[in-house]
Design an enzyme around this catalytic site. Structure first.
Site, PDB file in Angstrom:
ATOM      1  N   ARG A 121       2.782   2.844   7.992  1.00  0.00           N
ATOM      2  CA  ARG A 121       2.255   4.011   8.238  1.00  0.00           C
ATOM      3  C   ARG A 121       3.230   4.966   9.202  1.00  0.00           C
ATOM      4  O   ARG A 121       2.988   5.668   9.848  1.00  0.00           O
ATOM      5  CB  ARG A 121       0.946   4.104   8.933  1.00  0.00           C
ATOM      6  CG  ARG A 121      -0.371   3.477   8.372  1.00  0.00           C
ATOM      7  CD  ARG A 121      -1.398   3.332   9.199  1.00  0.00           C
ATOM      8  NE  ARG A 121      -2.450   2.652   8.361  1.00  0.00           N
ATOM      9  CZ  ARG A 121      -2.818   1.132   8.372  1.00  0.00           C
ATOM     10  NH1 ARG A 121      -1.867   0.402   9.329  1.00  0.00           N
ATOM     11  NH2 ARG A 121      -3.377   0.830   7.586  1.00  0.00           N
ATOM     12  N   TYR A 165       1.274   2.708  -6.013  1.00  0.00           N
ATOM     13  CA  TYR A 165       2.446   3.461  -6.519  1.00  0.00           C
ATOM     14  C   TYR A 165       2.182   4.407  -7.300  1.00  0.00           C
ATOM     15  O   TYR A 165       2.926   5.417  -7.801  1.00  0.00           O
ATOM     16  CB  TYR A 165       3.183   2.339  -7.517  1.00  0.00           C
ATOM     17  CG  TYR A 165       3.857   1.339  -6.683  1.00  0.00           C
ATOM     18  CD1 TYR A 165       5.196   1.618  -6.114  1.00  0.00           C
ATOM     19  CD2 TYR A 165       3.243   0.046  -6.517  1.00  0.00           C
ATOM     20  CE1 TYR A 165       5.628   0.614  -5.096  1.00  0.00           C
ATOM     21  CE2 TYR A 165       3.810  -1.060  -5.678  1.00  0.00           C
ATOM     22  CZ  TYR A 165       5.066  -0.756  -5.236  1.00  0.00           C
ATOM     23  OH  TYR A 165       5.817  -1.674  -4.214  1.00  0.00           O
ATOM     24  N   PHE A 213       9.472  -9.240 -12.974  1.00  0.00           N
ATOM     25  CA  PHE A 213      10.930  -9.268 -12.460  1.00  0.00           C
ATOM     26  C   PHE A 213      10.830  -8.841 -11.000  1.00  0.00           C
ATOM     27  O   PHE A 213       9.628  -8.488 -10.562  1.00  0.00           O
ATOM     28  CB  PHE A 213      11.760  -8.273 -13.265  1.00  0.00           C
ATOM     29  CG  PHE A 213      11.093  -7.014 -13.402  1.00  0.00           C
ATOM     30  CD1 PHE A 213      11.320  -5.891 -12.469  1.00  0.00           C
ATOM     31  CD2 PHE A 213      10.324  -6.515 -14.463  1.00  0.00           C
ATOM     32  CE1 PHE A 213      10.735  -4.610 -12.439  1.00  0.00           C
ATOM     33  CE2 PHE A 213       9.878  -5.098 -14.514  1.00  0.00           C
ATOM     34  CZ  PHE A 213       9.875  -4.312 -13.686  1.00  0.00           C
ATOM     35  N   LEU A 215       8.223   3.153   3.398  1.00  0.00           N
ATOM     36  CA  LEU A 215       8.193   3.034   1.820  1.00  0.00           C
ATOM     37  C   LEU A 215       8.368   4.326   0.845  1.00  0.00           C
ATOM     38  O   LEU A 215       9.232   4.451   0.270  1.00  0.00           O
ATOM     39  CB  LEU A 215       6.652   2.645   1.413  1.00  0.00           C
ATOM     40  CG  LEU A 215       6.567   2.323  -0.146  1.00  0.00           C
ATOM     41  CD1 LEU A 215       7.817   1.530  -0.748  1.00  0.00           C
ATOM     42  CD2 LEU A 215       5.161   2.017  -0.246  1.00  0.00           C
ATOM     43  N   VAL A 230      10.005  -4.976  -3.264  1.00  0.00           N
ATOM     44  CA  VAL A 230       9.611  -4.016  -2.261  1.00  0.00           C
ATOM     45  C   VAL A 230       8.651  -4.357  -1.270  1.00  0.00           C
ATOM     46  O   VAL A 230       7.777  -5.187  -1.392  1.00  0.00           O
ATOM     47  CB  VAL A 230       8.997  -2.738  -3.016  1.00  0.00           C
ATOM     48  CG1 VAL A 230       8.555  -1.705  -2.208  1.00  0.00           C
ATOM     49  CG2 VAL A 230       9.938  -2.240  -4.140  1.00  0.00           C
ATOM     50  N   SER A 231       9.144  -4.049  -0.040  1.00  0.00           N
ATOM     51  CA  SER A 231       8.107  -4.502   1.095  1.00  0.00           C
ATOM     52  C   SER A 231       8.367  -3.862   2.206  1.00  0.00           C
ATOM     53  O   SER A 231       9.513  -3.267   2.682  1.00  0.00           O
ATOM     54  CB  SER A 231       8.614  -6.228   1.245  1.00  0.00           C
ATOM     55  OG  SER A 231       9.870  -6.094   2.077  1.00  0.00           O
TER      56      SER A 231
END
Length: 410
Positions: free
Chosen positions: A90, A123, A410, A94, A82-83
């Site tokens: 902003r 998260y 992972f 995501l 995830v990036s």
């Protein structure tokens, strides 16, 4: 510019992964590691965000099966890679990727999602709670002795190159997966991950080794490790770097730990990513000289509350109505009656008054594998008791006899 979010294509993997590497500091992976991650990437479970021909966001997941309390392997989306590019923050990118992925997990019938977080604060707002922790020990072997249990001296220890022992080690790992919540059944290809040992990333340490613990030809434990020699003037002061240690019985664990701690010319043993109830806590002569540190490890999200809660067992009989609010997964919002115990459970929608309210859905993920107590979460205001006396029995029911543990990332 409009950012295009769509599924990843095979031919785009290199550019996509390069964008991921830049987001994580710009240091390229060793060729061996990069090749393995390309092999393991599930293209049909990967999202790419594009600004023109530039990759500005990545998101993927693995189709895992994770052990839950009771020993059942449950389909779990292993969120990874995830990036978001620094130039495109902003803008809600995501959130778009996470919402799209959760919808996909729901439609695929995966009741759980899990991830390891580069930054813990990211998260929680997406419903992920810290569900397992990991312990690190740095043992001063000049001052600490290991006292293994009976039977350790009956074992035969053999050191081999990891590749020579890989098949047998994987068989033992597979036997142990059902014994702890949080462990992942390794899919084809994942057996290569523990063997990954790029020379340029050893930082002065030796190549990886593997020590086997056997009795009458039966493999009962193994440890993969490297040695990092160092000298202070004429005094040896090296470090044993333990990558993983798995054992099917106490004697095998004790024999392996003693072997590692008695390695010639080494004065320190470093074990990472151990369960918080690791046997070493009770086998060493001086726990104060083991420099213990605990960090968050696996973050879990309930994608489908009913299916997730029905998939595990409970430490005692429980009959409780849970109120859940879930903005990202609206199909979870409502009241759920959980009824079950050590033999299994059902969890169905109900109109009955709620006994407990999850003030944030991440609390349900944190409690799911039995690491975080519902009572502790209530103390933090993340769970609220609506019916007097409902919290204590529910907290006991959600507990696990052994600490949940994720042995590898992972």
């Amino acid at each position: 510019m409009t950012i295009e979010l769509r599924g990843l294509r095979d031919k785009e993997w290199d550019a996509w992964f390069a964008g991921l590497e830049w987001a994580f500091g710009g240091v390229s992976k060793a060729p061996e590691e990069r090749a393995l991650w390309q092999e393991l990437t599930e293209i049909d479970r990967s999202l790419a965000a594009w600004d023109g021909d530039r990759s500005v966001g990545s998101f993927s997941s693995f189709s895992f099966r994770m052990t839950v309390p009771g020993g059942t392997p449950v389909p779990t989306a292993g969120v990874t890679m995830v990036s978001v590019a620094a130039t495109h923050r902003r803008r809600g990118l995501l959130r778009r990727m996470m919402r799209s992925a959760l919808q996909g997990f729901h439609e695929a019938g995966e009741p759980l999602a899990a991830l390891t977080a580069s930054e813990q604060q990211i998260y929680g707002r997406f419903g992920y709670g810290v569900a397992t922790r990991a312990m690190r020990a740095t043992i001063d072997t000049a001052r600490v002795r290991v006292a293994p249990p009976a039977g350790a001296d009956d074992l035969t220890l053999t050191v081999l190159p990891p590749a020579e022992a890989a098949a047998r080690c994987e068989e033992l790992y597979a036997r142990l997966v059902p014994t702890r919540p949080g462990m992942l059944a390794r899919q084809p290809g994942w057996e290569k991950l523990p063997l990954l040992d790029p020379p340029r990333e050893r930082d002065g340490a030796s190549e990886l080794r593997c020590v086997l613990a056997e009795r009458d030809g039966e493999l009962l434990g193994y440890a993969r490790y490297a040695l990092k020699p160092q000298w202070e003037a004429t005094v040896p002061d090296g470090t044993v770097l333990v990558r993983d240690l798995m054992a099917a019985e106490p004697a095998a664990y004790g024999a392996l730990l003693r072997f590692l701690c008695e390695t010639d010319l080494m004065s320190t043993v470093v074990l990472r990513d151990r369960p918080v109830d690791d046997p070493l806590l009770h086998l060493v002569s001086d726990i104060r000289r083991c420099q213990l540190r605990t960090i968050d490890r696996l973050h879990v999200r309930t994608v489908d509350v009913g299916a997730a809660l029905a998939a595990r067992t409970y430490a005692r009989e429980v009959d409780v109505v849970l109120a859940v609010e879930d903005e990202l997964c609206p199909w979870n919002t409502g009241r759920w009656r959980l009824s079950g115990g050590p033999e299994g459970a059902v969890c169905e929608r109900t109109t009955d008054p709620a006994d407990l309210s999850f003030e944030h859905v991440r609390a349900l993920g944190a409690a799911y594998l039995g690491d975080a107590s519902l009572a502790a979460l209530a103390g933090a205001g993340l769970v609220r008791e609506l019916r007097g006396g409902a919290l204590a029995p529910a907290a006991t029911a959600f507990s696990s006899a052994v600490a949940p543990w994720l042995p590898h990332g992972f």
